[in-house]
Design an enzyme around this catalytic site. Structure first.
Site, PDB file in Angstrom:
ATOM      1  N   ASN A   9       0.732  -1.175  -0.011  1.00  0.00           N
ATOM      2  CA  ASN A   9       0.018   0.013  -0.161  1.00  0.00           C
ATOM      3  C   ASN A   9       0.884   1.121   0.000  1.00  0.00           C
ATOM      4  OD1 ASN A   9      -1.869   2.051   0.543  1.00  0.00           O
ATOM      5  ND2 ASN A   9      -2.242   1.395   2.584  1.00  0.00           N
ATOM      6  N   TRP A  10       0.958   1.776  -1.237  1.00  0.00           N
ATOM      7  CA  TRP A  10       1.948   2.946  -1.333  1.00  0.00           C
ATOM      8  C   TRP A  10       1.425   4.261  -0.655  1.00  0.00           C
ATOM      9  CZ3 TRP A  10       3.707   2.736  -7.047  1.00  0.00           C
ATOM     10  CH2 TRP A  10       4.714   1.296  -7.276  1.00  0.00           C
ATOM     11  N   LYS A  11       0.122   4.229  -0.154  1.00  0.00           N
ATOM     12  CA  LYS A  11      -0.497   5.551   0.070  1.00  0.00           C
ATOM     13  C   LYS A  11      -0.262   6.420  -0.721  1.00  0.00           C
ATOM     14  CE  LYS A  11       0.360   3.610   4.716  1.00  0.00           C
ATOM     15  NZ  LYS A  11      -0.162   3.550   6.264  1.00  0.00           N
ATOM     16  N   HIS A  96      -9.417   0.612   4.719  1.00  0.00           N
ATOM     17  CA  HIS A  96      -8.433   0.998   5.591  1.00  0.00           C
ATOM     18  C   HIS A  96      -8.518   1.766   6.734  1.00  0.00           C
ATOM     19  CE1 HIS A  96      -4.193   2.377   6.318  1.00  0.00           C
ATOM     20  NE2 HIS A  96      -3.899   1.366   5.604  1.00  0.00           N
ATOM     21  N   GLU A  98      -6.892   4.261   7.661  1.00  0.00           N
ATOM     22  CA  GLU A  98      -6.906   5.927   7.449  1.00  0.00           C
ATOM     23  C   GLU A  98      -8.023   6.265   6.872  1.00  0.00           C
ATOM     24  OE1 GLU A  98      -3.348   5.404   5.498  1.00  0.00           O
ATOM     25  OE2 GLU A  98      -2.200   5.035   7.300  1.00  0.00           O
ATOM     26  N   GLU A 168      -5.406  -5.192  10.592  1.00  0.00           N
ATOM     27  CA  GLU A 168      -4.389  -4.212  10.742  1.00  0.00           C
ATOM     28  C   GLU A 168      -4.729  -3.170  12.062  1.00  0.00           C
ATOM     29  OE1 GLU A 168      -2.395  -3.065   6.666  1.00  0.00           O
ATOM     30  OE2 GLU A 168      -4.292  -1.748   7.113  1.00  0.00           O
ATOM     31  N   GLY A 174       2.186   2.429  10.806  1.00  0.00           N
ATOM     32  CA  GLY A 174       2.881   3.561  10.386  1.00  0.00           C
ATOM     33  C   GLY A 174       3.627   3.904  11.883  1.00  0.00           C
ATOM     34  N   SER A 213       3.122  -2.081  10.282  1.00  0.00           N
ATOM     35  CA  SER A 213       4.517  -1.919  10.296  1.00  0.00           C
ATOM     36  C   SER A 213       5.369  -3.114  10.228  1.00  0.00           C
ATOM     37  CB  SER A 213       4.976  -1.434  11.913  1.00  0.00           C
ATOM     38  OG  SER A 213       4.523  -0.078  12.068  1.00  0.00           O
ATOM     39  N   GLY A 234       2.571  -1.120   4.202  1.00  0.00           N
ATOM     40  CA  GLY A 234       2.681   0.139   3.997  1.00  0.00           C
ATOM     41  C   GLY A 234       4.111   0.819   3.723  1.00  0.00           C
ATOM     42  N   GLY A 235       4.813   1.445   4.686  1.00  0.00           N
ATOM     43  CA  GLY A 235       5.961   2.119   4.429  1.00  0.00           C
ATOM     44  C   GLY A 235       7.054   1.060   3.805  1.00  0.00           C
TER      45      GLY A 235
END
Ligand code: PEP
Length: 252
Positions: A9-11, A96, A98, A168, A174, A213, A234-235
């Site tokens: 997930n590149w956000k 998600h 977010e 998640e 994150g 993470s 993600g990151g």
């Protein structure tokens, strides 16, 4: 036997140049790194055409980070599922944390979006997870159970066979604070048990990913848990070497 899936997930990150570079590295590394694993990248919507083109002929699948529940019409700023289908999107992340926290998506809307994705033939990756407050109050299982229940009520257990679920925990996204393998496994097993109450076959076959993470260092132990079928990353998905190492951990 469930085939592992590792989804990046590149956000809201990257630009045309950095995405070219990242995709070049992923395309050249994926075959060796990820035999037997489904590998997916979810770029921001405006880069889907570029990423689909770069992924063509490789083992990398392409997905979206969100979609509108409506197929077309006066919904300024939204992206419709039929549009995603035009760019070879096979998956779409739905609900998600977010989106739930920052854009007001509730369980009912998330369930509606899952139904719309399924109707379009795009696999929803349904995200569920509790906040730190909820975990500390001993409510993690209940919160996740209610999030799953909303989708079961709207879509039915049969539809879950065509979905992916991603657990998640919000406190792990994150933050650099990964759930322990035991914490994650407990929730994954509970999700499967909840589904098994309605259909044991669906429960046994649906892929349940862990997200929060995940790094190259933590992936192997998480993915070794019996009910964890890969990760939503993600990151670490923005760095080719890290993401490929996580894919390799799922292949092991
Ligand atoms: C995510 O965005 O779904 C996620 C899990 O992010 P991170 O890996 O950065 O925690």
């Amino acid at each position: 036997m469930r085939k592992p899936l590792v989804a990046g997930n590149w956000k809201m990150n990257g630009n045309a140049v950095s995405i070219n570079e990242l995709m070049g590295l992923l395309v050249s590394g994926v075959k060796q790194a990820a035999e037997g694993v489904d590998v997916l990248v979810c770029p921001p919507a405006v880069y889907l055409a570029q990423v689909s083109e770069l992924a063509r002929g490789s083992a990398i699948k392409v997905g979206a980070q969100n979609a509108c529940q409506h197929a077309a019409g006066a919904y300024t700023g939204e992206v419709a599922l039929p549009m995603l289908a035009e760019f070879d999107c096979e998956y779409v992340i739905i609900g998600h944390s977010e989106r739930r926290a920052l854009f007001g998506e509730d369980d009912a809307l998330v369930a509606e979006k899952c139904a719309a994705a399924l109707a379009q033939g795009i696999t929803p990756i349904l995200c569920v997870g509790e906040s730190l407050e909820q975990r500390d109050a001993g409510q993690a299982l209940a919160v996740v159970g209610a999030q799953i229940e909303a989708v079961l009520t709207r879509c039915g257990i049969g539809a879950v066979a065509d979905m992916v679920i991603a657990y998640e925990p919000v406190w792990a996204i994150g933050t650099g604070r990964t759930a322990t393998p035991a914490q994650a496994q407990e929730i994954h097993a509970a999700i499967r048990a909840q589904l098994a109450e309605q259909d044991a076959k669906v429960a046994a076959e649906v892929r349940v990913l862990y997200g929060g993470s995940v790094t190259a260092a933590t992936a192997a132990e998480l993915f070794a848990q019996p009910d964890i079928d890969g990760g939503l990353v993600g990151g670490a998905s923005l760095k080719a070497a890290d993401f490929l190492a996580i894919c390799s951990a799922a292949a092991a």
